[in-house]
Design a protein around this motif. Structure first.
Motif, PDB file in Angstrom:
ATOM      1  N   LYS A  11       0.818  -1.077   0.088  1.00 37.86           N
ATOM      2  CA  LYS A  11      -0.042  -0.035   0.002  1.00 37.86           C
ATOM      3  C   LYS A  11       0.711   1.353   0.080  1.00 37.86           C
ATOM      4  O   LYS A  11       0.501   2.135  -0.771  1.00 37.86           O
ATOM      5  N   VAL A  12       1.867   1.257   1.039  1.00 40.80           N
ATOM      6  CA  VAL A  12       2.590   2.494   0.880  1.00 40.80           C
ATOM      7  C   VAL A  12       3.551   2.487  -0.500  1.00 40.80           C
ATOM      8  O   VAL A  12       3.390   3.622  -0.813  1.00 40.80           O
ATOM      9  N   LEU A  13       4.042   1.641  -0.765  1.00 39.05           N
ATOM     10  CA  LEU A  13       4.922   1.928  -1.986  1.00 39.05           C
ATOM     11  C   LEU A  13       4.168   1.999  -3.424  1.00 39.05           C
ATOM     12  O   LEU A  13       4.379   2.873  -4.102  1.00 39.05           O
ATOM     13  N   LYS A  14       2.717   1.604  -3.282  1.00 36.62           N
ATOM     14  CA  LYS A  14       2.072   1.854  -4.601  1.00 36.62           C
ATOM     15  C   LYS A  14       1.718   3.331  -4.468  1.00 36.62           C
ATOM     16  O   LYS A  14       1.482   4.267  -5.491  1.00 36.62           O
ATOM     17  N   HIS A  50      22.257  -4.680 -15.503  1.00 36.01           N
ATOM     18  CA  HIS A  50      22.243  -5.865 -14.580  1.00 36.01           C
ATOM     19  C   HIS A  50      21.308  -6.247 -13.768  1.00 36.01           C
ATOM     20  O   HIS A  50      21.193  -7.198 -12.978  1.00 36.01           O
ATOM     21  N   ASP A  51      20.335  -5.324 -14.045  1.00 39.19           N
ATOM     22  CA  ASP A  51      18.996  -5.542 -13.266  1.00 39.19           C
ATOM     23  C   ASP A  51      17.869  -6.599 -13.757  1.00 39.19           C
ATOM     24  O   ASP A  51      17.762  -6.805 -14.927  1.00 39.19           O
ATOM     25  N   VAL A  52      17.085  -7.262 -12.724  1.00 42.22           N
ATOM     26  CA  VAL A  52      16.210  -7.928 -13.194  1.00 42.22           C
ATOM     27  C   VAL A  52      14.684  -7.286 -12.484  1.00 42.22           C
ATOM     28  O   VAL A  52      14.974  -6.601 -11.183  1.00 42.22           O
ATOM     29  N   VAL A  53      13.447  -7.164 -12.970  1.00 43.07           N
ATOM     30  CA  VAL A  53      12.381  -6.616 -12.539  1.00 43.07           C
ATOM     31  C   VAL A  53      11.404  -8.033 -11.910  1.00 43.07           C
ATOM     32  O   VAL A  53      11.057  -8.710 -12.575  1.00 43.07           O
ATOM     33  N   VAL A  54      11.260  -7.929 -10.628  1.00 38.27           N
ATOM     34  CA  VAL A  54      10.607  -9.064  -9.949  1.00 38.27           C
ATOM     35  C   VAL A  54       9.101  -8.578  -9.738  1.00 38.27           C
ATOM     36  O   VAL A  54       8.941  -7.467  -9.032  1.00 38.27           O
ATOM     37  N   GLN A  55       8.180  -9.220 -10.148  1.00 39.91           N
ATOM     38  CA  GLN A  55       6.724  -9.130 -10.067  1.00 39.91           C
ATOM     39  C   GLN A  55       6.483  -9.706  -8.868  1.00 39.91           C
ATOM     40  O   GLN A  55       6.471 -10.925  -8.462  1.00 39.91           O
ATOM     41  N   THR A  56       5.946  -8.977  -7.592  1.00 37.39           N
ATOM     42  CA  THR A  56       5.573  -9.564  -6.447  1.00 37.39           C
ATOM     43  C   THR A  56       3.865  -9.823  -6.578  1.00 37.39           C
ATOM     44  O   THR A  56       3.219  -9.647  -7.510  1.00 37.39           O
ATOM     45  N   ASP A  61       6.294  -4.044  -8.752  1.00 35.33           N
ATOM     46  CA  ASP A  61       7.446  -4.468  -9.286  1.00 35.33           C
ATOM     47  C   ASP A  61       8.696  -4.040  -8.529  1.00 35.33           C
ATOM     48  O   ASP A  61       8.643  -2.680  -8.106  1.00 35.33           O
ATOM     49  N   VAL A  62       9.756  -4.920  -8.520  1.00 33.56           N
ATOM     50  CA  VAL A  62      10.700  -4.436  -7.389  1.00 33.56           C
ATOM     51  C   VAL A  62      12.007  -4.826  -8.484  1.00 33.56           C
ATOM     52  O   VAL A  62      12.107  -5.672  -9.087  1.00 33.56           O
ATOM     53  N   ILE A  63      13.102  -3.561  -8.536  1.00 32.11           N
ATOM     54  CA  ILE A  63      14.079  -3.902  -9.214  1.00 32.11           C
ATOM     55  C   ILE A  63      15.198  -4.499  -8.185  1.00 32.11           C
ATOM     56  O   ILE A  63      15.495  -4.041  -7.297  1.00 32.11           O
ATOM     57  N   LEU A  64      15.929  -5.491  -8.882  1.00 31.48           N
ATOM     58  CA  LEU A  64      17.126  -6.176  -8.116  1.00 31.48           C
ATOM     59  C   LEU A  64      18.248  -6.312  -9.041  1.00 31.48           C
ATOM     60  O   LEU A  64      18.107  -6.534 -10.294  1.00 31.48           O
ATOM     61  N   ASP A  65      19.594  -6.037  -8.371  1.00 38.68           N
ATOM     62  CA  ASP A  65      20.650  -6.145  -9.352  1.00 38.68           C
ATOM     63  C   ASP A  65      20.743  -7.861  -9.259  1.00 38.68           C
ATOM     64  O   ASP A  65      21.309  -8.373  -8.099  1.00 38.68           O
ATOM     65  N   SER A  66      20.941  -8.150 -10.530  1.00 41.66           N
ATOM     66  CA  SER A  66      20.913  -9.808 -10.480  1.00 41.66           C
ATOM     67  C   SER A  66      22.288 -10.381 -10.009  1.00 41.66           C
ATOM     68  O   SER A  66      22.640 -11.652  -9.807  1.00 41.66           O
ATOM     69  N   ARG A  67      23.476  -9.294  -9.904  1.00 42.04           N
ATOM     70  CA  ARG A  67      24.744  -9.845  -9.314  1.00 42.04           C
ATOM     71  C   ARG A  67      24.722 -10.210  -8.104  1.00 42.04           C
ATOM     72  O   ARG A  67      25.977 -10.526  -7.436  1.00 42.04           O
ATOM     73  N   GLU A  68      23.889  -9.622  -7.124  1.00 43.81           N
ATOM     74  CA  GLU A  68      23.770  -9.691  -5.687  1.00 43.81           C
ATOM     75  C   GLU A  68      22.985 -10.775  -5.078  1.00 43.81           C
ATOM     76  O   GLU A  68      21.708 -10.681  -5.073  1.00 43.81           O
ATOM     77  N   GLU A  69      23.521 -11.583  -4.654  1.00 41.32           N
ATOM     78  CA  GLU A  69      23.088 -13.032  -4.095  1.00 41.32           C
ATOM     79  C   GLU A  69      22.130 -12.383  -2.909  1.00 41.32           C
ATOM     80  O   GLU A  69      21.186 -13.309  -2.627  1.00 41.32           O
TER      81      GLU A  69
END
Length: 99
Positions: A11-14, A50-56, A61-69
């Motif tokens: 809710k807050v992020l939207k 190097h980012d991926v967009v992950v759908q929750t 949608d959240v952006i993450l750096d794919s190189r960061e485990e």
């Protein structure tokens, strides 16, 4: 990569995204590393090389750096009690967080 988000955080992020009025998405990043765990930060951003967009499952949608485990498996929560704000943890890497 996986991301969990609670209802309050969604809710807050939207609301933040709507107020921003741009095409940006939520980015979670590692703000500090301590060898075996990470502290997390958050901003509004656009995906890079190097980012991926992950759908929750909460339609954020959240952006993450794919190189960061340490970003894989994060849990974004928002609490209204005590110290209001976001808490980001990674249960698969220990529950250290930054908000």
């Amino acid at each position: 990569m996986k991301v969990k988000i609670n209802r309050n955080a969604a809710k807050v992020l939207k609301r933040m995204l709507l107020e921003d009025g741009s095409d940006k998405k939520v980015r979670i990043y590692i703000s500090h590393m301590h060898g075996d765990h990470a502290h997390y930060g958050m901003s509004l951003d656009t995906p890079g090389e190097h980012d991926v967009v992950v759908q929750t499952d909460k339609d954020v949608d959240v952006i993450l750096d794919s190189r960061e485990e340490f970003l894989d498996g994060i849990w974004i929560q928002y609490f209204f009690v005590e110290d209001e704000g976001f808490v980001i943890t990674n249960p698969t890497k220990g529950h250290h967080h930054h908000h």
